[in-house]
Write an enzyme that holds these catalytic residues in place. Sequence first.
Site, mmCIF file in Angstrom:
data_model
loop_
_atom_site.group_PDB
_atom_site.id
_atom_site.type_symbol
_atom_site.label_atom_id
_atom_site.label_comp_id
_atom_site.label_asym_id
_atom_site.label_seq_id
_atom_site.Cartn_x
_atom_site.Cartn_y
_atom_site.Cartn_z
ATOM 1 N N PHE A 1 62.312 78.732 47.541
ATOM 2 C CA PHE A 1 62.398 80.091 48.746
ATOM 3 C C PHE A 1 63.353 80.866 48.070
ATOM 4 O O PHE A 1 64.195 80.456 47.891
ATOM 5 C CB PHE A 1 62.264 79.397 50.097
ATOM 6 C CG PHE A 1 61.648 80.437 50.958
ATOM 7 C CD1 PHE A 1 60.473 81.134 51.087
ATOM 8 C CD2 PHE A 1 63.212 80.862 51.671
ATOM 9 C CE1 PHE A 1 60.696 81.551 52.669
ATOM 10 C CE2 PHE A 1 62.665 82.046 52.776
ATOM 11 C CZ PHE A 1 61.768 82.082 53.017
ATOM 12 N N ASP B 1 65.713 70.909 52.075
ATOM 13 C CA ASP B 1 65.072 72.391 52.782
ATOM 14 C C ASP B 1 63.954 71.142 53.120
ATOM 15 O O ASP B 1 62.974 71.163 52.532
ATOM 16 C CB ASP B 1 65.147 73.482 51.698
ATOM 17 C CG ASP B 1 64.875 74.324 53.348
ATOM 18 O OD1 ASP B 1 64.408 73.785 53.967
ATOM 19 O OD2 ASP B 1 65.371 75.724 53.291
ATOM 20 N N TYR C 1 61.639 77.195 63.926
ATOM 21 C CA TYR C 1 60.705 78.253 64.414
ATOM 22 C C TYR C 1 58.832 77.852 63.867
ATOM 23 O O TYR C 1 58.633 78.352 64.041
ATOM 24 C CB TYR C 1 61.183 79.855 64.624
ATOM 25 C CG TYR C 1 61.547 79.621 62.772
ATOM 26 C CD1 TYR C 1 61.346 79.347 61.847
ATOM 27 C CD2 TYR C 1 63.392 80.060 62.882
ATOM 28 C CE1 TYR C 1 61.048 80.245 60.600
ATOM 29 C CE2 TYR C 1 63.056 81.068 61.349
ATOM 30 C CZ TYR C 1 62.696 80.529 60.113
ATOM 31 O OH TYR C 1 63.153 80.636 59.582
ATOM 32 N N LYS C 2 59.355 77.318 62.509
ATOM 33 C CA LYS C 2 58.032 76.644 62.057
ATOM 34 C C LYS C 2 57.743 75.662 63.023
ATOM 35 O O LYS C 2 56.777 76.061 63.549
ATOM 36 C CB LYS C 2 58.306 76.370 60.596
ATOM 37 C CG LYS C 2 58.873 77.419 60.022
ATOM 38 C CD LYS C 2 59.407 77.520 58.181
ATOM 39 C CE LYS C 2 60.150 78.574 57.524
ATOM 40 N NZ LYS C 2 60.571 78.499 56.429
ATOM 41 N N ARG D 1 47.681 81.925 52.160
ATOM 42 C CA ARG D 1 48.487 81.280 53.241
ATOM 43 C C ARG D 1 47.949 80.907 54.153
ATOM 44 O O ARG D 1 47.453 81.140 55.076
ATOM 45 C CB ARG D 1 49.985 81.311 52.553
ATOM 46 C CG ARG D 1 50.715 79.959 53.034
ATOM 47 C CD ARG D 1 51.999 79.995 52.797
ATOM 48 N NE ARG D 1 52.439 80.680 54.119
ATOM 49 C CZ ARG D 1 53.788 80.734 54.425
ATOM 50 N NH1 ARG D 1 54.996 79.930 53.053
ATOM 51 N NH2 ARG D 1 54.874 81.911 55.032
#
Length: 408
Positions: free
Chosen positions: A124, A193, A218-219, A367
């Site tokens: 990322f 991560d 927040y995921k 996605r």
Amino acid sequence: MTRDEVAALDAADPLAGRRERFDLPDGVIYLDGNSLGALPRATPGHVERVVRAEWGKGLIRSWNTAGWIDLPQRVGDKIGRLVGAAPGQVVVADSTSVNLFKALAAAMRMRPERRVVLSERGNFPTDLYIVQGLADFADVELRMVERDGILPAIDGHTAVVMLTHVDYRAGAMHDMAAVTRAAQDAGALMLWDLAHSAGALPVDLDGCGADLAVGCGYKYLNGGPGAPAFLYVAARHHAAFRQPLTGWMGHAAPFAFGTAYEPAPGIRRALCGTPAVLALAALEAGVDELLAVDMAEVRRKSLGLTRLFRDLLARECAGFGLTPVGPEDPERCGSQVSVAHPQGYAAMQALIARGVIGDFRAPDIMRFGFAPLYLRYADVRDAVRILKDILTTRAWDRPEFHRRAAVT
Ligand SMILES: *Cc1c(COP(=O)(O)O)cnc(C)c1O
């Protein structure tokens, strides 16, 4: 798969009852819980209590009486239960990017004779950018290799191996135990991560002997937009863990108001400034939804959902230019499915217009995330049916679907 066959899967789903604990809009099939988790029904009430009672009535006293000051550790320990970390090793604070900076800087200091941060070219971007920023201030070199070149690239110069456990784009999952062992066998530290792992599948940081880890609130943890992130430091490293953002909340005695910085003895030294109490309250409510279920059950359902999606895509949407991305075996992936399509952006906008919300990752990836707490097998079937319709009718080929928004 007939409607009845899919209904039977939902009827037999031990997690089916969890869906009603989330406030999902009618007519939406939400396949983006990997980017922003859905709103738990308990969250608004909990946040309102914190606002009205603890803030409104308790005022400054609530730092003590409501335990605000301990929230980073209390919620950290809860997240620890989801990622295999014994208490006292996880704090919630700041963003994932900031926590990466703290963890990387501390790791470089723990391996002073080495200067390489080894990562994956496809990692990322923020993870890679943070290393570049650190390299601007310290003697640090970012070395990026392709995914299959990671193990051979770990050598005596590697201070830390920094990887995202589940790739944000393709969904491919690293073997946490094996890579951690390889890094440590070469004398390097391992930083994971967990942005696309925490709350999506079982993780065993302690069991794998990981050194450091970060992840998002927040995921899959459902903490709400911009929720604070978490940082794990294995207990054996606490004494040596020195991070550069030496704010007063990481001080051994913040309310002694001394002039000299002295780090707190345990994980609290990873903190910097005042905790975001309201955001932590929302995150705690989201994390509680996951603590109420068995993560092995979550993974079982995640595999069921992603397998069904892949099978239906292959059967229903062949011949439309969709190319599967990432490993074929769902066991080697996280809780998402990605497919490439030359018109992926427009096709995703057309899907969203029909209520099927996924997202798009440049250059051409559609996605789809599958949050097992609030998705049904019937949603998977309906999503594929709508996608097939969009591809068949070329409904994506309208000017408004080609216009790029700021957030994709
Ligand atoms: C989502 C994500 C981030 C986000 O970092 P923020 O600081 O919260 O913006 C970082 N790393 C990975 C791998 C991600 O998927």
